[in-house]
Design a protein around this motif. Sequence first.
Motif, PDB file in Angstrom:
ATOM      1  N   ALA A  61       0.807  -1.221   0.000  1.00 31.23           N
ATOM      2  CA  ALA A  61       0.000   0.000   0.000  1.00 31.23           C
ATOM      3  C   ALA A  61       0.841   1.272   0.000  1.00 31.23           C
ATOM      4  CB  ALA A  61      -0.930   0.000   1.216  1.00 31.23           C
ATOM      5  N   VAL A  62       2.161   1.145   0.103  1.00 34.57           N
ATOM      6  CA  VAL A  62       3.031   2.317   0.099  1.00 34.57           C
ATOM      7  C   VAL A  62       2.985   2.963  -1.281  1.00 34.57           C
ATOM      8  CG1 VAL A  62       5.426   3.117   0.301  1.00 34.57           C
ATOM      9  CG2 VAL A  62       4.536   1.419   1.901  1.00 34.57           C
ATOM     10  N   GLU A  63       2.863   4.271  -1.304  1.00 36.14           N
ATOM     11  CA  GLU A  63       2.764   5.010  -2.553  1.00 36.14           C
ATOM     12  C   GLU A  63       3.963   4.731  -3.463  1.00 36.14           C
ATOM     13  OE1 GLU A  63       2.315   9.648  -4.057  1.00 36.14           O
ATOM     14  OE2 GLU A  63       2.269   9.190  -1.924  1.00 36.14           O
ATOM     15  N   ASN A  64       3.697   4.552  -4.741  1.00 33.65           N
ATOM     16  CA  ASN A  64       4.694   4.345  -5.797  1.00 33.65           C
ATOM     17  C   ASN A  64       5.379   2.987  -5.770  1.00 33.65           C
ATOM     18  OD1 ASN A  64       4.315   6.831  -7.105  1.00 33.65           O
ATOM     19  ND2 ASN A  64       5.610   7.840  -5.574  1.00 33.65           N
ATOM     20  N   VAL A  65       4.913   2.051  -4.959  1.00 30.84           N
ATOM     21  CA  VAL A  65       5.487   0.709  -4.969  1.00 30.84           C
ATOM     22  C   VAL A  65       4.843  -0.067  -6.105  1.00 30.84           C
ATOM     23  CG1 VAL A  65       5.597  -1.484  -3.725  1.00 30.84           C
ATOM     24  CG2 VAL A  65       6.085   0.654  -2.542  1.00 30.84           C
ATOM     25  N   ARG A  66       5.693  -0.623  -6.996  1.00 34.44           N
ATOM     26  CA  ARG A  66       5.190  -1.391  -8.142  1.00 34.44           C
ATOM     27  C   ARG A  66       4.910  -2.840  -7.791  1.00 34.44           C
ATOM     28  NH1 ARG A  66       8.573  -1.940 -12.814  1.00 34.44           N
ATOM     29  NH2 ARG A  66      10.350  -1.666 -11.466  1.00 34.44           N
ATOM     30  N   SER A  67       5.776  -3.425  -6.945  1.00 35.58           N
ATOM     31  CA  SER A  67       5.585  -4.828  -6.592  1.00 35.58           C
ATOM     32  C   SER A  67       6.246  -5.112  -5.251  1.00 35.58           C
ATOM     33  CB  SER A  67       6.170  -5.750  -7.667  1.00 35.58           C
ATOM     34  OG  SER A  67       7.574  -5.612  -7.716  1.00 35.58           O
ATOM     35  N   VAL A  68       5.784  -6.184  -4.608  1.00 35.17           N
ATOM     36  CA  VAL A  68       6.335  -6.617  -3.320  1.00 35.17           C
ATOM     37  C   VAL A  68       6.668  -8.107  -3.421  1.00 35.17           C
ATOM     38  CG1 VAL A  68       5.887  -6.937  -0.861  1.00 35.17           C
ATOM     39  CG2 VAL A  68       4.980  -4.909  -2.035  1.00 35.17           C
ATOM     40  N   ASP A  69       7.906  -8.443  -3.111  1.00 37.70           N
ATOM     41  CA  ASP A  69       8.310  -9.841  -2.990  1.00 37.70           C
ATOM     42  C   ASP A  69       8.434 -10.124  -1.504  1.00 37.70           C
ATOM     43  OD1 ASP A  69       8.852 -10.999  -5.716  1.00 37.70           O
ATOM     44  OD2 ASP A  69       9.996  -9.134  -5.837  1.00 37.70           O
ATOM     45  N   ASN A  70       7.457 -10.842  -0.959  1.00 37.83           N
ATOM     46  CA  ASN A  70       7.409 -11.106   0.473  1.00 37.83           C
ATOM     47  C   ASN A  70       8.115 -12.429   0.764  1.00 37.83           C
ATOM     48  OD1 ASN A  70       6.847 -11.453   3.158  1.00 37.83           O
ATOM     49  ND2 ASN A  70       4.695 -10.897   2.989  1.00 37.83           N
ATOM     50  N   GLU A  71       9.376 -12.327   1.166  1.00 42.28           N
ATOM     51  CA  GLU A  71      10.204 -13.500   1.461  1.00 42.28           C
ATOM     52  C   GLU A  71      10.400 -13.668   2.978  1.00 42.28           C
ATOM     53  OE1 GLU A  71      11.568 -15.742  -0.690  1.00 42.28           O
ATOM     54  OE2 GLU A  71      10.711 -14.793  -2.463  1.00 42.28           O
ATOM     55  N   ILE A  72       9.507 -13.082   3.762  1.00 40.91           N
ATOM     56  CA  ILE A  72       9.586 -13.194   5.219  1.00 40.91           C
ATOM     57  C   ILE A  72       9.340 -14.648   5.611  1.00 40.91           C
ATOM     58  CG2 ILE A  72       8.515 -12.514   7.408  1.00 40.91           C
ATOM     59  CD1 ILE A  72       7.802  -9.838   5.997  1.00 40.91           C
ATOM     60  N   ARG A  73      10.190 -15.157   6.503  1.00 39.60           N
ATOM     61  CA  ARG A  73      10.036 -16.531   6.993  1.00 39.60           C
ATOM     62  C   ARG A  73       9.216 -16.525   8.281  1.00 39.60           C
ATOM     63  NH1 ARG A  73      14.576 -18.923   8.851  1.00 39.60           N
ATOM     64  NH2 ARG A  73      15.421 -16.908   9.417  1.00 39.60           N
ATOM     65  N   ILE A  74       8.473 -17.594   8.512  1.00 34.74           N
ATOM     66  CA  ILE A  74       7.743 -17.768   9.762  1.00 34.74           C
ATOM     67  C   ILE A  74       8.725 -18.448  10.716  1.00 34.74           C
ATOM     68  CG2 ILE A  74       5.707 -18.717  10.896  1.00 34.74           C
ATOM     69  CD1 ILE A  74       5.196 -16.690   8.529  1.00 34.74           C
ATOM     70  N   ALA A  75       9.261 -17.666  11.633  1.00 37.51           N
ATOM     71  CA  ALA A  75      10.293 -18.172  12.549  1.00 37.51           C
ATOM     72  C   ALA A  75      10.549 -17.134  13.624  1.00 37.51           C
ATOM     73  CB  ALA A  75      11.587 -18.451  11.783  1.00 37.51           C
ATOM     74  N   GLY A  76      11.250 -17.553  14.668  1.00 30.41           N
ATOM     75  CA  GLY A  76      11.706 -16.604  15.668  1.00 30.41           C
ATOM     76  C   GLY A  76      12.806 -15.738  15.088  1.00 30.41           C
ATOM     77  N   ASN A  77      13.095 -14.625  15.745  1.00 29.41           N
ATOM     78  CA  ASN A  77      14.135 -13.725  15.262  1.00 29.41           C
ATOM     79  C   ASN A  77      15.482 -14.435  15.206  1.00 29.41           C
ATOM     80  OD1 ASN A  77      12.267 -11.718  15.031  1.00 29.41           O
ATOM     81  ND2 ASN A  77      12.881 -10.636  16.879  1.00 29.41           N
ATOM     82  N   SER A  78      16.275 -14.104  14.196  1.00 29.42           N
ATOM     83  CA  SER A  78      17.574 -14.747  14.020  1.00 29.42           C
ATOM     84  C   SER A  78      18.539 -14.330  15.130  1.00 29.42           C
ATOM     85  CB  SER A  78      18.165 -14.415  12.651  1.00 29.42           C
ATOM     86  OG  SER A  78      18.244 -13.029  12.464  1.00 29.42           O
ATOM     87  N   SER A  79      19.477 -15.216  15.409  1.00 28.99           N
ATOM     88  CA  SER A  79      20.462 -14.980  16.474  1.00 28.99           C
ATOM     89  C   SER A  79      21.552 -14.024  16.005  1.00 28.99           C
ATOM     90  CB  SER A  79      21.102 -16.310  16.879  1.00 28.99           C
ATOM     91  OG  SER A  79      21.876 -16.799  15.794  1.00 28.99           O
ATOM     92  N   MET A  80      22.370 -13.586  16.942  1.00 26.72           N
ATOM     93  CA  MET A  80      23.495 -12.714  16.608  1.00 26.72           C
ATOM     94  C   MET A  80      24.477 -13.454  15.697  1.00 26.72           C
ATOM     95  SD  MET A  80      22.918  -9.800  17.810  1.00 26.72           S
ATOM     96  CE  MET A  80      24.442  -8.910  17.930  1.00 26.72           C
ATOM     97  N   SER A  81      24.697 -14.737  15.925  1.00 25.75           N
ATOM     98  CA  SER A  81      25.621 -15.482  15.066  1.00 25.75           C
ATOM     99  C   SER A  81      25.062 -15.600  13.648  1.00 25.75           C
ATOM    100  CB  SER A  81      25.934 -16.860  15.649  1.00 25.75           C
ATOM    101  OG  SER A  81      24.781 -17.654  15.697  1.00 25.75           O
ATOM    102  N   ALA A  82      23.748 -15.740  13.518  1.00 27.48           N
ATOM    103  CA  ALA A  82      23.132 -15.786  12.193  1.00 27.48           C
ATOM    104  C   ALA A  82      23.283 -14.441  11.491  1.00 27.48           C
ATOM    105  CB  ALA A  82      21.659 -16.165  12.300  1.00 27.48           C
ATOM    106  N   ALA A  83      23.126 -13.356  12.242  1.00 28.36           N
ATOM    107  CA  ALA A  83      23.314 -12.016  11.664  1.00 28.36           C
ATOM    108  C   ALA A  83      24.757 -11.826  11.205  1.00 28.36           C
ATOM    109  CB  ALA A  83      22.927 -10.951  12.681  1.00 28.36           C
TER     110      ALA A  83
END
Length: 152
Positions: A61-83
């Motif tokens: 819904a953000v103005e001027n956005v043409r497309s959204v690729d939603n690659e969000i995973r269903i999971a807990g937040n990643s750890s510091m080592s993963a970051a």
Amino acid sequence: MTAARWAPSPKTGHRDQGCERIGEKFGDAHINVTSYNRMLLLTGEAADAAAKDQIGKIAGAVENVRSVDNEIRIAGNSSMSAARQRRVSHFQVKARFLDAQKFDVVHVKVVTEANTVYLLGLVTRKEAADATEIARTTGGVQRVVRLFEYLD
């Protein structure tokens, strides 16, 4: 004839106020919003499918956005080592792009999340193939997602 390539400007750059508000509504989620040429890539983690879907709807819904690729995973937040590993993978891919000298690296944006490399940019098909092969053969990369727009 050479096609013009998109570059961020103060008005269309990587930080869009509407996109930044996504994180405010879902404080328990870890969401990264990457924009390129008015396309949004959503990565990170959300607690459930409903949150993921809602985040995608807000982004769309953000103005001027043409497309959204939603690659969000269903999971807990990643750890510091993963970051930390995410940053290492990101820089390894970019360094290999530079070493290969097959294309101008500023034309390919790299986003890494959970051993997945997302490639965005306004490129030729040859540049896309070269970038994909380099990313695919980088240590630790399990998956490459191509979100390119093509000049040819």
